[in-house]
Design a protein around this motif. Structure first.
Motif, PDB file in Angstrom:
ATOM      1  N   PHE A   1      56.167  19.492-100.589  1.00 17.39           N
ATOM      2  CA  PHE A   1      55.607  19.630-102.017  1.00 17.39           C
ATOM      3  C   PHE A   1      55.600  18.326-102.783  1.00 17.39           C
ATOM      4  CE2 PHE A   1      56.198  24.021-100.749  1.00 17.39           C
ATOM      5  CZ  PHE A   1      55.040  24.475-101.188  1.00 17.39           C
ATOM      6  N   ALA A   2      56.637  17.500-102.884  1.00 11.93           N
ATOM      7  CA  ALA A   2      56.757  16.419-103.588  1.00 11.93           C
ATOM      8  C   ALA A   2      55.838  15.360-103.295  1.00 11.93           C
ATOM      9  CB  ALA A   2      58.163  15.738-103.635  1.00 11.93           C
ATOM     10  N   ASN A   3      55.558  15.154-101.744  1.00 15.28           N
ATOM     11  CA  ASN A   3      54.841  14.234-101.244  1.00 15.28           C
ATOM     12  C   ASN A   3      53.169  14.749-101.548  1.00 15.28           C
ATOM     13  OD1 ASN A   3      56.890  12.760-100.621  1.00 15.28           O
ATOM     14  ND2 ASN A   3      57.108  13.329 -98.466  1.00 15.28           N
ATOM     15  N   ASN A   4      53.004  15.801-100.962  1.00 17.42           N
ATOM     16  CA  ASN A   4      51.479  16.192-101.169  1.00 17.42           C
ATOM     17  C   ASN A   4      50.694  16.850-102.454  1.00 17.42           C
ATOM     18  OD1 ASN A   4      50.623  15.892 -98.289  1.00 17.42           O
ATOM     19  ND2 ASN A   4      52.663  17.276 -98.109  1.00 17.42           N
ATOM     20  N   TYR A   5      51.837  17.254-103.161  1.00 18.58           N
ATOM     21  CA  TYR A   5      51.285  17.959-104.582  1.00 18.58           C
ATOM     22  C   TYR A   5      52.335  17.233-105.708  1.00 18.58           C
ATOM     23  CZ  TYR A   5      49.356  20.940-101.265  1.00 18.58           C
ATOM     24  OH  TYR A   5      48.598  21.268-100.140  1.00 18.58           O
TER      25      TYR A   5
ATOM     26  N   LEU B   1      59.855  18.598-110.606  1.00 20.45           N
ATOM     27  CA  LEU B   1      60.623  19.638-110.310  1.00 20.45           C
ATOM     28  C   LEU B   1      61.477  19.275-109.031  1.00 20.45           C
ATOM     29  CD1 LEU B   1      61.177  22.786-110.480  1.00 20.45           C
ATOM     30  CD2 LEU B   1      59.263  23.128-108.524  1.00 20.45           C
ATOM     31  N   ILE B   2      60.763  18.973-107.849  1.00 17.79           N
ATOM     32  CA  ILE B   2      61.880  18.735-106.809  1.00 17.79           C
ATOM     33  C   ILE B   2      62.841  17.839-106.929  1.00 17.79           C
ATOM     34  CG2 ILE B   2      61.399  17.707-104.415  1.00 17.79           C
ATOM     35  CD1 ILE B   2      60.155  20.451-104.808  1.00 17.79           C
TER      36      ILE B   2
ATOM     37  N   CYS C   1      46.413  24.842-105.670  1.00 18.39           N
ATOM     38  CA  CYS C   1      46.452  24.286-104.589  1.00 18.39           C
ATOM     39  C   CYS C   1      45.982  25.466-103.408  1.00 18.39           C
ATOM     40  CB  CYS C   1      47.978  23.935-104.037  1.00 18.39           C
ATOM     41  SG  CYS C   1      48.671  22.699-105.260  1.00 18.39           S
ATOM     42  N   PRO C   2      44.886  25.928-103.355  1.00 21.42           N
ATOM     43  CA  PRO C   2      44.230  27.200-102.839  1.00 21.42           C
ATOM     44  C   PRO C   2      44.440  26.708-101.234  1.00 21.42           C
ATOM     45  CG  PRO C   2      42.425  25.920-103.515  1.00 21.42           C
ATOM     46  CD  PRO C   2      43.777  25.230-104.331  1.00 21.42           C
ATOM     47  N   GLU C   3      44.473  25.668-100.683  1.00 24.29           N
ATOM     48  CA  GLU C   3      44.518  25.330 -99.460  1.00 24.29           C
ATOM     49  C   GLU C   3      45.874  25.613 -98.820  1.00 24.29           C
ATOM     50  OE1 GLU C   3      45.901  21.607-101.585  1.00 24.29           O
ATOM     51  OE2 GLU C   3      44.270  23.085-101.686  1.00 24.29           O
ATOM     52  N   LEU C   4      46.948  25.714 -99.688  1.00 20.77           N
ATOM     53  CA  LEU C   4      48.308  26.462 -99.306  1.00 20.77           C
ATOM     54  C   LEU C   4      47.956  27.695 -98.622  1.00 20.77           C
ATOM     55  CD1 LEU C   4      50.592  24.884-101.906  1.00 20.77           C
ATOM     56  CD2 LEU C   4      50.458  24.256 -99.612  1.00 20.77           C
ATOM     57  N   LEU C   5      47.103  28.431 -99.107  1.00 23.76           N
ATOM     58  CA  LEU C   5      47.035  29.886 -98.345  1.00 23.76           C
ATOM     59  C   LEU C   5      46.689  29.673 -97.038  1.00 23.76           C
ATOM     60  CD1 LEU C   5      44.988  31.614-101.113  1.00 23.76           C
ATOM     61  CD2 LEU C   5      47.201  32.035-100.501  1.00 23.76           C
ATOM     62  N   ASP C   6      46.018  28.462 -96.375  1.00 24.57           N
ATOM     63  CA  ASP C   6      45.681  28.557 -95.119  1.00 24.57           C
ATOM     64  C   ASP C   6      46.981  28.399 -94.204  1.00 24.57           C
ATOM     65  OD1 ASP C   6      43.152  28.534 -95.760  1.00 24.57           O
ATOM     66  OD2 ASP C   6      42.977  26.108 -95.760  1.00 24.57           O
ATOM     67  N   ASP C   7      48.281  28.123 -94.665  1.00 25.82           N
ATOM     68  CA  ASP C   7      49.548  27.710 -94.056  1.00 25.82           C
ATOM     69  C   ASP C   7      50.103  29.218 -93.505  1.00 25.82           C
ATOM     70  OD1 ASP C   7      49.056  25.186 -94.100  1.00 25.82           O
ATOM     71  OD2 ASP C   7      50.425  24.779 -95.771  1.00 25.82           O
ATOM     72  N   PHE C   8      49.544  30.257 -94.371  1.00 29.70           N
ATOM     73  CA  PHE C   8      50.289  31.335 -93.805  1.00 29.70           C
ATOM     74  C   PHE C   8      49.437  32.635 -93.612  1.00 29.70           C
ATOM     75  CE2 PHE C   8      50.178  34.070 -97.688  1.00 29.70           C
ATOM     76  CZ  PHE C   8      49.995  33.154 -98.767  1.00 29.70           C
ATOM     77  N   ALA C   9      49.565  33.264 -92.448  1.00 30.66           N
ATOM     78  CA  ALA C   9      48.808  34.517 -92.347  1.00 30.66           C
ATOM     79  C   ALA C   9      49.449  35.741 -92.900  1.00 30.66           C
ATOM     80  CB  ALA C   9      48.610  34.830 -90.747  1.00 30.66           C
ATOM     81  N   ILE C  10      48.798  36.726 -93.589  1.00 34.78           N
ATOM     82  CA  ILE C  10      49.262  38.058 -94.125  1.00 34.78           C
ATOM     83  C   ILE C  10      49.779  38.766 -92.909  1.00 34.78           C
ATOM     84  CG2 ILE C  10      48.438  39.964 -95.419  1.00 34.78           C
ATOM     85  CD1 ILE C  10      46.371  38.436 -96.769  1.00 34.78           C
TER      86      ILE C  10
END
Length: 173
Positions: A81-85, A108-109, A132-141
Motif C-alpha cells: 500500500f505504501a509503495n502503490n498508493y 498511515l503506513i 482504488c477500484p483496481e484493488l477489487l481485482d485482487d480478490f474473488a468473492i
C-alpha cells in the motif's frame, strides 16, 4: 479511625471514565464468551451445506481457509500500500470520531510501523473501491457470498478495508 467513602477512580475524571469503560467492556466481553454457544468452524463446505446448515438456521460459523488463495493474502501488506498508493487520501480514526484526521496511505503506513502499543494507529472502514477500484481485482468473492443483493441489484460489492497497528481493535458493536 474514620473510614472515608471514596471511589477510585473518581467518576468525574477522564481517567475514571476510561477505567470504568474498560471494566464494563471487559465484563461484557467475558459475559458473552461465557454465555455464547461455541461457534463452530468449518473448512471446505459446499455452498449448499453452508446454506442448509448455517444460513437457513441463522447460525454463525467460522469459515476457515476461505481467502487463502486470494491475491489479497499473497501481495497485500503494508509496503504494497505504501509503495502503490502513497498519496491516496484517507481519514484515520483513532477510536474516536473527534480525533479523526485526514492523511494519506504512506503516512498511515509510516505511523503504523512506528506506533507504540499504547497508541495504536488505525484506519477504519476505508471504502477503497472508490479510490482504488483496481484493488477489487485482487480478490474473488467467496462462493458462499456471491448471491449478495448489492451485487445482484446494483452491481456493487460493499467492501471496506481496516488497517491497523499492533493492539488495534474494534470494540464490540
Amino acid at each position: 479511625m474514620e473510614r472515608k467513602n471514596k471511589k477510585f477512580p473518581p467518576e468525574n475524571t477522564f481517567e475514571g471514565r476510561k477505567h470504568l469503560e474498560s471494566i464494563m467492556q471487559n465484563s461484557l466481553a467475558d459475559l458473552i464468551r461465557k454465555k455464547a454457544a461455541k461457534i463452530p468452524s468449518e473448512k471446505n463446505l459446499t455452498k449448499q451445506e453452508f446454506q442448509n446448515k448455517y444460513v437457513k438456521n441463522n447460525r454463525p460459523v467460522v469459515l476457515k481457509s476461505l481467502m487463502c488463495e486470494n491475491a489479497v493474502f499473497k501481495k497485500w501488506d503494508f509496503d504494497f500500500f505504501a509503495n502503490n498508493y502513497p498519496k491516496v487520501k484517507i481519514n484515520v480514526n483513532l477510536y474516536d470520531a473527534k480525533n479523526t484526521k485526514s492523511s494519506n496511505i504512506k503516512s498511515l503506513i509510516d505511523s503504523i510501523k512506528s506506533s507504540n502499543e499504547l497508541e495504536p494507529t488505525y484506519l477504519q472502514e476505508w471504502w477503497f473501491q472508490n479510490d482504488c477500484p483496481e484493488l477489487l481485482d485482487d480478490f474473488a468473492i467467496p462462493k458462499y457470498f456471491q448471491d449478495d443483493q448489492n451485487l445482484k441489484i446494483f452491481n456493487f460489492y460493499n467492501s471496506t478495508l481496516w488497517i491497523g497497528s499492533k493492539n488495534s481493535k474494534t470494540p464490540i458493536h
